[in-house]
Scaffold this active site. Structure first.
Site, PDB file in Angstrom:
ATOM      1  CB  SER A 133     -12.315 -84.929 -10.473  1.00  0.00           C
ATOM      2  OG  SER A 133     -13.058 -84.090 -11.351  1.00  0.00           O
ATOM      3  CE1 TYR A 143      -8.843 -85.814 -14.306  1.00  0.00           C
ATOM      4  CE2 TYR A 143     -11.091 -84.965 -14.442  1.00  0.00           C
ATOM      5  CZ  TYR A 143      -9.833 -84.964 -13.840  1.00  0.00           C
ATOM      6  OH  TYR A 143      -9.594 -84.118 -12.780  1.00  0.00           O
TER       7      TYR A 143
END
Ligand SMILES: NC(=O)c1ccc[n+]([C@@H]2O[C@H](COP(=O)([O-])OP(=O)(O)OC[C@H]3O[C@@H](n4cnc5c(N)ncnc54)[C@H](OP(=O)(O)O)[C@@H]3O)[C@@H](O)[C@H]2O)c1
Length: 239
Positions: A133, A143
């Site tokens: 990501s 995250y």
């Protein structure tokens, strides 16, 4: 000859698009996910094999091995997401620890366990990809940390697998629309900001990620390994 391809989390979003692409190319594709429901449509539509598996669970992975082919040419570790979108709002330290670990489990441990479980089945000429990501470079709490860890872990994996003629890379998307990632919690303002951050002036699509994954799995990419390939419309650049 058709390649055997496993796409984890292949029932929805990016994983679904990747699986449908490879199936349309005549490859033998297996998709997985924790919920049987989302796996049904791509399986019905394209003939991919759908198997229920929680990739954080070593026992589930051991059971999965019994259902998979003896040779795996391409592994796409796509399963994951930001578990904070499903969080219960608790802010005490125990909840913080639970949620932090859950993100590491969801995005880093899933890929590491799946790759380890399949290690002996990965064949020469094969390719392993993880969906990372943009958050690995821009933040997003636990995250982003989990996706950064994924990219760092991949460096040693690339060296281990390189000796056997197998590549290992990360494909790092920016904002990709039309997936279940944001759980309907992406405010219009934030969405507009994410698009404004790009040079292309549009959100990414699952098909944008398909292009990068297909390339890394192709003969043209045999000397590309240990890398992070960013697919974000210029929202993050490496220079
Ligand atoms: N959309 C974006 O903007 C974006 C940006 C950067 C990176 N990514 C990454 O792209 C990947 C795919 O996300 P997406 O956008 O396509 O969202 P998505 O539609 O929510 O897809 C995630 C898939 O992973 C599966 N999954 C999650 N945890 C799993 C587990 N433990 N075991 C097995 N399957 C699991 C989910 O199915 P079940 O819930 O049924 O298990 C779901 O099908 C993720 O790694 C995500 O972090 C997305």
């Amino acid at each position: 000859m058709a390649r055997n391809i496993l796409v984890t989390g292949g029932g929805t979003g990016i994983g679904r698009a990747v699986a449908l692409h490879f199936a349309a190319q005549g490859e033998q594709v297996v998709i997985t996910g924790r919920r049987p429901g989302p796996l049904e449509e791509p399986a019905r539509r394209s003939g991919v094999r759908a198997l229920v598996c929680d990739h954080t669970d070593p026992d589930a992975l051991t059971r999965l091995l019994g259902e998979l082919p003896e040779r795996i040419d391409v592994l796409v570790n796509n399963a994951g997401g930001n578990i904070m979108f499903d969080a219960d709002g608790r802010t005490d330290l125990a909840a913080y620890a639970r949620d932090f670990r859950a993100n590491l489990d969801a995005n880093l441990v899933t890929a590491a366990l799946t790759t380890k479980a399949l290690d002996e089945r990965l064949v020469e000429g094969g390719a392993v990809m993880h969906i990372g990501s943009i958050a690995a470079d821009q933040g997003a709490g636990s995250y982003g940390a989990s996706k950064a860890g994924l990219a760092t872990w991949n460096i040693s994996l690339a060296h281990e697998l390189g000796a056997r003629g197998i590549t290992a890379n990360v494909v790092a998307p920016g904002y990709i629309a039309d997936t279940d990632f944001f759980r309907d919690q992406l405010a219009d303002e934030r969405r507009a900001q994410l698009i404004a951050n790009t040079a292309t002036g549009r959100p990414g699509s699952p098909e944008d990620i398909v292009g990068a994954v297909a390339f890394l799995a192709s003969p043209a990419a045999r000397h590309i390994t240990g890398q992070v390939l960013h697919v974000n419309g210029g929202a993050h650049t490496t220079r």
